[in-house]
Design an enzyme around this catalytic site. Structure first.
Site, PDB file in Angstrom:
ATOM      1  N   TYR A 142     -22.970  37.768 -83.712  1.00  0.00           N
ATOM      2  CA  TYR A 142     -21.763  37.058 -83.297  1.00  0.00           C
ATOM      3  C   TYR A 142     -20.813  38.050 -82.668  1.00  0.00           C
ATOM      4  O   TYR A 142     -20.569  39.115 -83.220  1.00  0.00           O
ATOM      5  CB  TYR A 142     -21.098  36.371 -84.493  1.00  0.00           C
ATOM      6  CG  TYR A 142     -19.819  35.636 -84.134  1.00  0.00           C
ATOM      7  CD1 TYR A 142     -19.862  34.484 -83.353  1.00  0.00           C
ATOM      8  CD2 TYR A 142     -18.581  36.096 -84.566  1.00  0.00           C
ATOM      9  CE1 TYR A 142     -18.699  33.803 -83.012  1.00  0.00           C
ATOM     10  CE2 TYR A 142     -17.408  35.416 -84.232  1.00  0.00           C
ATOM     11  CZ  TYR A 142     -17.476  34.272 -83.464  1.00  0.00           C
ATOM     12  OH  TYR A 142     -16.324  33.605 -83.129  1.00  0.00           O
ATOM     13  N   ASP A 237     -20.603  46.549 -81.212  1.00  0.00           N
ATOM     14  CA  ASP A 237     -19.557  45.675 -81.718  1.00  0.00           C
ATOM     15  C   ASP A 237     -19.318  46.051 -83.176  1.00  0.00           C
ATOM     16  O   ASP A 237     -20.043  45.624 -84.065  1.00  0.00           O
ATOM     17  CB  ASP A 237     -19.983  44.210 -81.560  1.00  0.00           C
ATOM     18  CG  ASP A 237     -18.915  43.247 -82.053  1.00  0.00           C
ATOM     19  OD1 ASP A 237     -17.961  43.708 -82.713  1.00  0.00           O
ATOM     20  OD2 ASP A 237     -19.041  42.038 -81.780  1.00  0.00           O
ATOM     21  N   LYS A 265     -10.476  43.425 -86.832  1.00  0.00           N
ATOM     22  CA  LYS A 265     -10.355  43.211 -88.282  1.00  0.00           C
ATOM     23  C   LYS A 265      -9.573  44.298 -89.030  1.00  0.00           C
ATOM     24  O   LYS A 265      -8.345  44.275 -89.020  1.00  0.00           O
ATOM     25  CB  LYS A 265     -11.741  42.964 -88.878  1.00  0.00           C
ATOM     26  CG  LYS A 265     -12.331  41.656 -88.323  1.00  0.00           C
ATOM     27  CD  LYS A 265     -13.530  41.104 -89.059  1.00  0.00           C
ATOM     28  CE  LYS A 265     -13.817  39.682 -88.607  1.00  0.00           C
ATOM     29  NZ  LYS A 265     -14.842  39.543 -87.590  1.00  0.00           N
TER      30      LYS A 265
HETATM   31  C1  PLP Z   1     -14.975  38.782 -86.247  1.00  0.00           C
HETATM   32  C2  PLP Z   1     -15.883  39.300 -85.203  1.00  0.00           C
HETATM   33  C3  PLP Z   1     -15.629  39.143 -83.833  1.00  0.00           C
HETATM   34  C4  PLP Z   1     -14.498  38.289 -83.324  1.00  0.00           C
HETATM   35  O1  PLP Z   1     -13.255  38.726 -83.738  1.00  0.00           O
HETATM   36  P1  PLP Z   1     -12.020  37.689 -83.721  1.00  0.00           P
HETATM   37  O2  PLP Z   1     -10.852  38.544 -84.128  1.00  0.00           O
HETATM   38  O3  PLP Z   1     -12.356  36.624 -84.714  1.00  0.00           O
HETATM   39  O4  PLP Z   1     -11.910  37.160 -82.347  1.00  0.00           O
HETATM   40  C5  PLP Z   1     -16.456  39.764 -82.929  1.00  0.00           C
HETATM   41  N1  PLP Z   1     -17.508  40.487 -83.327  1.00  0.00           N
HETATM   42  C6  PLP Z   1     -17.794  40.665 -84.636  1.00  0.00           C
HETATM   43  C7  PLP Z   1     -18.952  41.511 -85.032  1.00  0.00           C
HETATM   44  C8  PLP Z   1     -16.999  40.058 -85.600  1.00  0.00           C
HETATM   45  O5  PLP Z   1     -17.309  40.200 -86.889  1.00  0.00           O
END
Ligand code: PLP
Length: 415
Positions: A142, A237, A265
């Site tokens: 994701y 990511d 985060k």
């Molecule tokens: C949470 C998350 C996102 C998206 O971040 P948002 O602040 O919710 O837009 C993208 N990549 C990873 C791996 C994530 O855990």
């Protein structure tokens, strides 16, 4: 009706499904959504004043636990100077410096307001830098909710059991290829078929959005080798994994050097943030220096920067806690499995560092377990496809209380 029930009825009147993000509906476990009124350390409280041990932690954000007094105080002080100006500020510079020192690969950074935006920016940059359109991502990963990344995405979608999102034109995902994670043969084949056309490979070094997916180091190394050979960029990511396992990013543990890193985060200390960074050569393609446009009203917001900076500074002083929560997590997972076995419930725990997820034989078992734990004051992510987290605020006692609740739950499930 209790206060929570009343609130939810009003929420449903004004918010779609009563929530602002699908997983918050608790549909997967078939209960009314938890609405959290307050949190302190590893504890959260709902509007009926029920107390829970929190393993969701705002989806991995709250590594210090909730409402850390020093973080709260620094935000409060900062608020007196005003909230948003839309210009560069000193705290933003300090946070950029702090992150660059922790992650030497990040020579230049760009702050945005969400992980989604961070990934969008990094992909745009990679496309401009390479002059290519195609990107590769992996199944069950994701990377936020950008249209072209909603090809067979993770948790939220898997929970709703739809393969992709409505409203995304096929044309928009035609440059995105989804490859099964760990499948070296498939990856090689895609590179062969698209020789000289792939701008970037986008990967979560540890999967956190389809349960926990521990790293496949051989595969990650293969990605780096193949991309070097084809002049393709690698984007890690690390929106979940950044500052979760060490003071920095997890790829520093693996000896693998990506070209761009996405963060989010934890680095916002609980306020909305995202960031992406890498070498000067690549990052300087961003406007105003280069030709890649990316802007935002709220990026670098001083309150957000302060929350992030205070959080990172506290983490840095308490680095030993990374090992502490890794040990606690292992203790929790090993014993949960043992207790399940005692009551003849088949359960696997998938864990890495301070993250874990459940794997039951059947969904009904997870749901039953989830509800029993919830009733006993334990808050896990309301889907097997979401990760659970420990914070620096979790204690051995919290873990023991969780195990006691699990003993009761499995005993009931055995019947
Ligand atoms: C949470 C998350 C996102 C998206 O971040 P948002 O602040 O919710 O837009 C993208 N990549 C990873 C791996 C994530 O855990």
């Amino acid at each position: 009706m209790d206060k929570e029930g009343k609130l939810f009825n009003i929420a449903k009147r004004y918010l779609v499904g009563g929530v602002d993000s699908p997983v918050r509906s608790f549909n997967y476990v078939g209960i009314k959504p938890l609405m959290i009124k307050a949190g302190k350390g590893a504890r959260i409280y709902d509007y009926g004043n029920h107390k829970y041990i929190d393993y969701v932690l705002s989806w991995g954000v709250a590594i210090l636990g909730h409402a850390h007094p020093q973080v709260i105080k620094s935000i409060q002080q900062k608020l007196d100077s005003g909230i948003s100006f839309g210009t560069t500020n000193e705290t933003e510079i300090e946070l950029a410096k702090e992150i660059a020192q922790a992650i030497p690969l990040i020579k230049k950074i760009r702050f945005v307001s969400s992980g989604t935006e961070a990934v969008m920016g990094a992909v745009r940059l990679a496309r401009a830098y390479t002059g290519r359109d195609k990107i590769i991502k992996f199944s069950h990963s994701y990377h936020g909710h950008a249209d072209y990344l909603l090809a067979q995405a993770g948790s939220g979608l898997a929970t709703l059991q739809i393969p992709s999102s409505a409203g995304v034109p096929k044309d928009f995902i035609k440059h995105t290829t989804v490859v099964p994670y760990s499948d070296i043969g498939a990856l090689e084949e895609i590179f062969k078929q698209n020789n000289g056309q792939i701008a970037a490979v986008l990967v979560e070094p540890i999967g956190g959005n389809y349960g926990v997916l521990p790293p496949d180091l051989a595969f990650l190394k293969k990605i780096r080798i193949l991309t070097k050979k084809h002049n393709t960029l690698v984007i890690f990511d690390e929106v979940i994994t950044g500052f979760r396992f060490r003071y920095g990013v997890v790829c520093q543990n693996f000896g693998i050097t990506p070209d761009l890193i996405c963060l989010g985060k934890i680095i916002g200390g609980g306020l909305p943030i995202g960031a992406y960074g890498g070498s000067e050569k690549i990052m300087n393609n961003l406007a105003p220096v280069g030709k890649v446009y990316q802007a935002s009203t709220f990026s670098g917001n001083p309150i957000v920067m302060q929350a992030g900076l205070s959080t990172l500074k506290i983490i840095k002083k308490q680095k030993d806690n990374y090992q502490k929560i890794t040990d606690l997590n292992k203790y929790l997972c090993v014993n949960l499995k043992k207790i399940a076995q005692t009551y003849a419930v088949s359960l696997e725990l998938i864990y890495y560092g301070s993250m874990f997820s459940f794997k039951f034989q059947a969904r009904e078992q997870f749901v039953k377990f989830y509800r029993l734990m919830f009733e006993n004051g334990i808050f896990f992510a309301p889907s097997e496809f979401e990760s659970n987290f420990l914070s620096f605020a979790h204690t051995k006692n919290d873990i023991e209380n969780t195990l006691s609740a699990a003993r009761k739950a499995f005993k009931i499930m055995e019947k």
